[in-house]
Motif scaffolding. Structure first.
Motif, PDB file in Angstrom:
ATOM      1  N   UNK A  79       0.877  -1.199  -0.027  1.00 53.33           N
ATOM      2  CA  UNK A  79       0.067   0.083   0.095  1.00 53.33           C
ATOM      3  C   UNK A  79       0.923   1.208  -0.092  1.00 53.33           C
ATOM      4  N   UNK A  80       1.194   1.768  -1.121  1.00 50.97           N
ATOM      5  CA  UNK A  80       1.875   3.136  -1.445  1.00 50.97           C
ATOM      6  C   UNK A  80       1.080   4.292  -1.775  1.00 50.97           C
ATOM      7  N   UNK A  81      -0.267   4.314  -1.242  1.00 55.11           N
ATOM      8  CA  UNK A  81      -1.101   5.393  -1.610  1.00 55.11           C
ATOM      9  C   UNK A  81      -0.396   6.533  -0.926  1.00 55.11           C
ATOM     10  N   UNK A  82      -0.420   7.601  -2.000  1.00 54.24           N
ATOM     11  CA  UNK A  82       0.012   9.117  -1.318  1.00 54.24           C
ATOM     12  C   UNK A  82       1.440   9.065  -0.958  1.00 54.24           C
ATOM     13  N   UNK A  83       2.457   7.847  -1.398  1.00 53.50           N
ATOM     14  CA  UNK A  83       3.806   7.967  -1.117  1.00 53.50           C
ATOM     15  C   UNK A  83       4.502   8.739  -1.808  1.00 53.50           C
ATOM     16  N   UNK A  84       5.627   9.380  -1.194  1.00 51.41           N
ATOM     17  CA  UNK A  84       6.499  10.266  -1.815  1.00 51.41           C
ATOM     18  C   UNK A  84       7.595   9.421  -2.231  1.00 51.41           C
ATOM     19  N   UNK A  85       7.909   9.367  -3.400  1.00 45.67           N
ATOM     20  CA  UNK A  85       8.740   8.538  -4.107  1.00 45.67           C
ATOM     21  C   UNK A  85       9.666   9.008  -5.380  1.00 45.67           C
ATOM     22  N   UNK A  86      10.080  10.336  -4.751  1.00 50.70           N
ATOM     23  CA  UNK A  86      10.508  11.272  -5.901  1.00 50.70           C
ATOM     24  C   UNK A  86      12.072  10.684  -5.936  1.00 50.70           C
ATOM     25  N   UNK A  87      12.387  10.586  -7.001  1.00 52.92           N
ATOM     26  CA  UNK A  87      13.929  10.071  -7.387  1.00 52.92           C
ATOM     27  C   UNK A  87      14.082   8.732  -6.850  1.00 52.92           C
ATOM     28  N   UNK A  88      13.270   7.918  -6.429  1.00 52.00           N
ATOM     29  CA  UNK A  88      13.531   6.787  -5.564  1.00 52.00           C
ATOM     30  C   UNK A  88      14.112   5.789  -6.927  1.00 52.00           C
ATOM     31  N   UNK A  89      14.838   4.945  -6.347  1.00 50.16           N
ATOM     32  CA  UNK A  89      15.568   4.000  -7.137  1.00 50.16           C
ATOM     33  C   UNK A  89      15.087   2.679  -6.994  1.00 50.16           C
ATOM     34  N   UNK A  90      13.864   2.132  -7.779  1.00 48.25           N
ATOM     35  CA  UNK A  90      12.926   1.212  -7.693  1.00 48.25           C
ATOM     36  C   UNK A  90      13.329   0.179  -8.805  1.00 48.25           C
ATOM     37  N   UNK A  91      14.632   0.278  -9.469  1.00 48.53           N
ATOM     38  CA  UNK A  91      15.372  -0.301 -10.595  1.00 48.53           C
ATOM     39  C   UNK A  91      14.783  -1.957 -10.309  1.00 48.53           C
ATOM     40  N   UNK A  92      14.116  -2.669 -11.041  1.00 46.00           N
ATOM     41  CA  UNK A  92      13.742  -4.017 -10.903  1.00 46.00           C
ATOM     42  C   UNK A  92      13.051  -4.466  -9.757  1.00 46.00           C
TER      43      UNK A  92
END
Length: 134
Positions: free
Chosen positions: A46-59
């Motif tokens: 549950x990542x609703x409203x999450x702040x993931x600016x410039x997050x590294x979610x590679x793979x």
């Protein structure tokens, strides 16, 4: 790359909540955040409203994750599995989706689609719902 992960802050709301289903690092709710070296398993998170600016979610495996109203500005989602993920009203401005799997993802009212990097290399975009401009 480390990144900050905040719940309940992308849209400025006061409904902060702990992120559920996240392994690989400790996540705090509200205006506090922890630095995560890697995100690990984000299936059905549950990542609703999450702040993931410039997050590294590679793979990262974000299968069936709820990212509604999340801020993914400049995030690296290259090679990520977003099969069945809810990306409704997500801000993808300058996000990198090279090689990402968007089969079954909901892309209704996505912001910044025209700036998304790697659109020609997205896997299964034709199976996504609500593709902007499509």
């Amino acid at each position: 790359m480390s990144a900050l992960l905040l719940a309940g802050s992308a849209s400025g709301g006061n409904n902060a909540h702990a992120l559920q289903g996240v392994d690989g690092c400790e996540i705090l709710s509200g205006r506090q955040a922890s630095k995560c070296e890697e995100y690990g398993d984000l299936i059905s998170a549950d990542l609703t409203d999450a702040l993931l600016t410039r997050a590294d979610l590679t793979r990262s495996d974000l299968t069936d994750a709820d990212l509604t109203d999340a801020l993914l500005t400049g995030a690296d989602l290259s090679g990520a599995d977003l099969d069945g993920a809810d990306l409704t009203e997500v801000d993808l401005t300058r996000a990198d989706l090279s090689g990402a799997n968007l089969a079954g993802a909901d892309l209704y009212r996505v912001f910044g689609w025209e700036t998304v990097k790697g659109k020609t290399a997205i896997r299964s975009l034709d199976a996504a719902h609500g593709v902007p401009g499509g």
